[in-house]
Design an enzyme around this catalytic site. Sequence first.
Site, PDB file in Angstrom:
ATOM      1  CB  SER A 102     -50.051  93.037 -79.715  1.00  0.00           C
ATOM      2  OG  SER A 102     -48.725  93.370 -79.361  1.00  0.00           O
ATOM      3  CE  LYS A 103     -52.589  97.052 -85.774  1.00  0.00           C
ATOM      4  NZ  LYS A 103     -53.598  98.058 -85.622  1.00  0.00           N
ATOM      5  NE  ARG A 104     -45.951  95.284 -76.733  1.00  0.00           N
ATOM      6  CZ  ARG A 104     -45.269  94.167 -76.544  1.00  0.00           C
ATOM      7  NH1 ARG A 104     -43.989  94.119 -76.826  1.00  0.00           N
ATOM      8  NH2 ARG A 104     -45.859  93.076 -76.082  1.00  0.00           N
ATOM      9  CG  ASN A 105     -45.754  90.491 -79.865  1.00  0.00           C
ATOM     10  OD1 ASN A 105     -46.680  90.705 -80.633  1.00  0.00           O
ATOM     11  ND2 ASN A 105     -45.836  89.631 -78.874  1.00  0.00           N
TER      12      ASN A 105
END
Length: 487
Positions: free
Chosen positions: A258-261
């Site tokens: 995801s954008k987070r990782n």
Amino acid sequence: MPTNSQVRVRFAPSPTGDLHVGNIRTALFDWAYARHTGGKLIFRIEDTDTERVTDQYIQAAIETLKWLGLNWDEGPEVGGDLGPYLQSQRLDIYAEWAQKFINQGDAYYCYCSSEELEARRQEQMKNNKAPGYDGKCRDLSDEQVSSYKSQGRKAVVRMRMPKGETTFVDLIRGEVKFEHQFVPDFVLARADGSPLYTLAVAVDDILMKITHVLRGEDLLSSTPRQIRVYQAMGVDPKDYPLFAHLPFVMGQDNAKLSKRNGEVSIAWYREQGFLPEAICNYLALLGWSPGDDKENITLQELVALFTIERVNSSPARFDMKKLEAINGDKIRALDIDKFLELSIPFLKKSQVVSGTPEEIKVVKSALPIIQERIVKLSEIPKMLNFLFMKNFSVDPEELPKLLDDSAQKVLSTALAKVENLTDWTHQKIEEVLRIALIEELGLKPRIAFSAIRIAVTGSHISPPLFESLELLGKERSISRIKAVISK
Ligand code: GLU
């Protein structure tokens, strides 16, 4: 599977931003399956979430697929008999079906406000019950309906989920079963009449005669609801599309990418100088394998080898290093004209060249010496900048390395040798420098040549040294070495 014999697969993104790795892996598998089977790829834009899907993102999605070399047979720009292929242009179709479901008793109007739904949901959780719609409006009397209407309440259209279960065979996961006690009655259309994803996707898959739905595993749980819509449409079960849910793509931290990782848009990879064939090659290996350890494959090979049986059900891990290695391989496989064509925009963007014929000639002669050394096209400007710098200077961070006695000795010895060279070829330059520095001064090559490299290219990262000197020419090489002697 629908009785028409031709395979019809769809790629159906909701472009609420630029397409990401997950979207493109799905698109690639959809495309490969359609091409492998001689079927059709339908490209459908799911833009019923009108606030988040913008025309700019739709255009970007189209452009990204084209850049990757993934073509479609029906959809935006190419048309087709079963369009339109933008859901925002099909709203009347969904409204008609929703009305039909109401008339048939498969769906009903639900007047519950979002506050009421939320309060009941909290209550369910408190009592350890599965949260979900409790069926309050399933069987309202005429009086209750009039009362709600007189209160000015607006109604959504909700699908009635019968008791029981939905079972289907997923082509990757095998038999999958959903108990309906965990699939509550769901909303098909909002109070303003606009459709929700579940209604639009199911209606379109039937009307567009889709035979195979290959999509991400995150959509697995929506399948029983879509099958419920097919039932309400009166579709014969043998005409339901077959489902194949592709495994999740995980980030390096083992969490879903995801954008987070670290997931970034395909546009970013393009800006970084990843080649479309490398992206497709790498993404093909995320959950699928050609059957041996082969990792370098072309789109043609993917089409020839792609089968759903070879798709894995366990999650795939995104590995940037592997993508870079594949990109390096694809760069090395480019012929020089193609490599030149791809390099120029990067060099222009970094203002290393403006694009004059003379500059292009120099770039063309320099490219072969860096082709082995880079993994991304965005590395090219830094590698070739030394050939174009008008006011050359050594990177201030590197300069101290040239100022100590041993570096100065290397530089003055080298200068004396090359000044007399008449034959300015990399072979000849290498020969005299090796004799002078390695054999006569007894230096280690790394030490001997690093000072010269920094002096003439300005940095310790450069193409191979002797080739760089040849390309730079005798006059400029000598003046750059002189400039750092006894600075
Ligand atoms: N539009 C959906 C999404 O982008 C996918 C629809 C589907 O493949 O069923 O998540």
